[in-house]
Design a protein around this motif. Sequence first.
Motif, PDB file in Angstrom:
ATOM      1  N   VAL A 200     -24.351 -26.649   3.593  1.00  0.00           N
ATOM      2  CA  VAL A 200     -23.101 -26.646   2.833  1.00  0.00           C
ATOM      3  C   VAL A 200     -23.365 -26.600   1.328  1.00  0.00           C
ATOM      4  CG1 VAL A 200     -21.076 -28.045   2.236  1.00  0.00           C
ATOM      5  CG2 VAL A 200     -21.773 -27.806   4.631  1.00  0.00           C
ATOM      6  N   LEU A 201     -24.291 -27.435   0.856  1.00  0.00           N
ATOM      7  CA  LEU A 201     -24.532 -27.531  -0.580  1.00  0.00           C
ATOM      8  C   LEU A 201     -25.298 -26.325  -1.131  1.00  0.00           C
ATOM      9  CD1 LEU A 201     -25.397 -31.337  -0.833  1.00  0.00           C
ATOM     10  CD2 LEU A 201     -23.211 -30.213  -1.319  1.00  0.00           C
ATOM     11  N   SER A 202     -25.894 -25.538  -0.249  1.00  0.00           N
ATOM     12  CA  SER A 202     -26.583 -24.327  -0.702  1.00  0.00           C
ATOM     13  C   SER A 202     -25.687 -23.092  -0.613  1.00  0.00           C
ATOM     14  CB  SER A 202     -27.840 -24.093   0.137  1.00  0.00           C
ATOM     15  OG  SER A 202     -27.495 -23.796   1.482  1.00  0.00           O
ATOM     16  N   GLY A 203     -24.483 -23.271  -0.067  1.00  0.00           N
ATOM     17  CA  GLY A 203     -23.570 -22.147   0.072  1.00  0.00           C
ATOM     18  C   GLY A 203     -23.703 -21.397   1.386  1.00  0.00           C
ATOM     19  N   LEU A 204     -24.579 -21.857   2.270  1.00  0.00           N
ATOM     20  CA  LEU A 204     -24.695 -21.240   3.590  1.00  0.00           C
ATOM     21  C   LEU A 204     -23.506 -21.630   4.460  1.00  0.00           C
ATOM     22  CD1 LEU A 204     -28.483 -21.874   4.328  1.00  0.00           C
ATOM     23  CD2 LEU A 204     -27.404 -19.648   3.945  1.00  0.00           C
ATOM     24  N   PRO A 205     -23.194 -20.858   5.489  1.00  0.00           N
ATOM     25  CA  PRO A 205     -22.103 -21.238   6.391  1.00  0.00           C
ATOM     26  C   PRO A 205     -22.374 -22.600   7.030  1.00  0.00           C
ATOM     27  CG  PRO A 205     -22.747 -18.964   6.767  1.00  0.00           C
ATOM     28  CD  PRO A 205     -23.770 -19.545   5.842  1.00  0.00           C
ATOM     29  N   GLU A 206     -21.353 -23.432   7.118  1.00  0.00           N
ATOM     30  CA  GLU A 206     -21.520 -24.762   7.704  1.00  0.00           C
ATOM     31  C   GLU A 206     -21.828 -24.687   9.191  1.00  0.00           C
ATOM     32  OE1 GLU A 206     -18.832 -28.730   8.650  1.00  0.00           O
ATOM     33  OE2 GLU A 206     -18.381 -27.558   6.852  1.00  0.00           O
ATOM     34  N   LEU A 207     -21.231 -23.737   9.901  1.00  0.00           N
ATOM     35  CA  LEU A 207     -21.300 -23.572  11.355  1.00  0.00           C
ATOM     36  C   LEU A 207     -20.423 -24.628  12.044  1.00  0.00           C
ATOM     37  CD1 LEU A 207     -25.120 -22.925  11.923  1.00  0.00           C
ATOM     38  CD2 LEU A 207     -23.345 -21.275  11.327  1.00  0.00           C
ATOM     39  N   GLU A 208     -20.159 -24.401  13.293  1.00  0.00           N
ATOM     40  CA  GLU A 208     -19.384 -25.359  14.095  1.00  0.00           C
ATOM     41  C   GLU A 208     -20.280 -26.543  14.443  1.00  0.00           C
ATOM     42  OE1 GLU A 208     -17.473 -25.654  18.600  1.00  0.00           O
ATOM     43  OE2 GLU A 208     -17.862 -23.682  17.705  1.00  0.00           O
ATOM     44  N   THR A 209     -19.774 -27.746  14.228  1.00  0.00           N
ATOM     45  CA  THR A 209     -20.529 -28.953  14.551  1.00  0.00           C
ATOM     46  C   THR A 209     -20.293 -29.354  16.007  1.00  0.00           C
ATOM     47  OG1 THR A 209     -20.382 -29.751  12.270  1.00  0.00           O
ATOM     48  CG2 THR A 209     -20.862 -31.393  13.955  1.00  0.00           C
ATOM     49  N   ASP A 210     -21.360 -29.791  16.670  1.00  0.00           N
ATOM     50  CA  ASP A 210     -21.275 -30.292  18.042  1.00  0.00           C
ATOM     51  C   ASP A 210     -20.682 -29.231  18.972  1.00  0.00           C
ATOM     52  OD1 ASP A 210     -21.496 -32.156  20.118  1.00  0.00           O
ATOM     53  OD2 ASP A 210     -19.476 -32.934  19.788  1.00  0.00           O
ATOM     54  N   VAL A 211     -21.438 -28.154  19.167  1.00  0.00           N
ATOM     55  CA  VAL A 211     -20.993 -27.047  20.011  1.00  0.00           C
ATOM     56  C   VAL A 211     -21.207 -27.446  21.472  1.00  0.00           C
ATOM     57  CG1 VAL A 211     -21.247 -24.603  20.527  1.00  0.00           C
ATOM     58  CG2 VAL A 211     -21.690 -25.444  18.203  1.00  0.00           C
ATOM     59  N   ARG A 212     -20.129 -27.510  22.230  1.00  0.00           N
ATOM     60  CA  ARG A 212     -20.206 -27.994  23.612  1.00  0.00           C
ATOM     61  C   ARG A 212     -19.825 -26.897  24.599  1.00  0.00           C
ATOM     62  NH1 ARG A 212     -19.528 -34.078  24.417  1.00  0.00           N
ATOM     63  NH2 ARG A 212     -20.249 -34.947  22.431  1.00  0.00           N
TER      64      ARG A 212
END
Length: 319
Positions: A200-212
């Motif tokens: 997040v702090l580098s500007g990369l996509p955060e992505l979905e957290t906890d992919v189930r």
Amino acid sequence: MPFDPQLPFTWRQARDEGIPQRALEGTQYRRLVSGIYVAAAPPGKDGARSRSAIAYIEARAALLVAGPHAFLSHHTAARLYGAIVPDVPVLHASVAPGRRRSRHREVVVHQSRRSPATFRGLRITTPEEVFLDLATHLSLVDLVVLGDSLVKRERTTPERLVTEMQQATGHGIHPARRAAALVRTGVDSPMETRCRLLRVLSGLPELETDVRFYGDRDELLKRLDAGDRPTRTAVEYDGRQHIERKDQWEADIGRRETFENEKWRIVTLVSKDIYVTPGLTVERLAHIFRQRGIHVGPLRDEWQRHFPGRPTAAEAKSA
């Protein structure tokens, strides 16, 4: 209340119960802070106190020092809630303005206008107040780690944290609001939080957290720390504990092969990638994301303030 050596007690209480000073200084008892003791845990692995039990004992010790009108706050309150905060050499409690504050070098007693709640039978600030109080004591990353761990323990929710911080005022409110907006549900460990914040702090996509992934009967089949479902790209943190147990290692191999058979690309990060070479990690993730078709915008350098990294042995020799 009858004397119970399994709970913190003062030197004076020990004297009244006939416990000599030499016994307090022996292996039968443990000194918590100056003048406060508790019976030592039974010897052996099975007799060791749990993290939860230690947090409860330390919380009672803090209140014993701080006085009858005190309530738990800051790091000590966070630990009683089962949340993750950096280790500090002192315990923390608070009293209302105007109340006498104990002067003890190992127990910090703050002044606070909070109306304490009750948890595990002890007076304590609410989880959201703990988060706000620690906003001036913790870095952004450690504050988000705290928030994620409070959510994991079901002490609060990301939505409640955001709402409470928006309504609150006072010292520390700006870092608290920013950190609250970064708290997520489904985070299993502090290192998962750190991996996400590096992105997040580098500007990369955060992505979905906890992919189930669930089966036909809604049973959980497998999960990933973070991922992008459309491109089947995931980022996972792999800690030392995963290779110290053979059964866990074998299960991880089978799990990874399942994802690979489904054309997933799993990027595995380890401690060195976060603490030693975060810059290389950002470059590596950016390259892989672009390869997999994930849009990567302009990168930022804010991560450098929170993940300074350390030179590798080779770099140190050449410096």
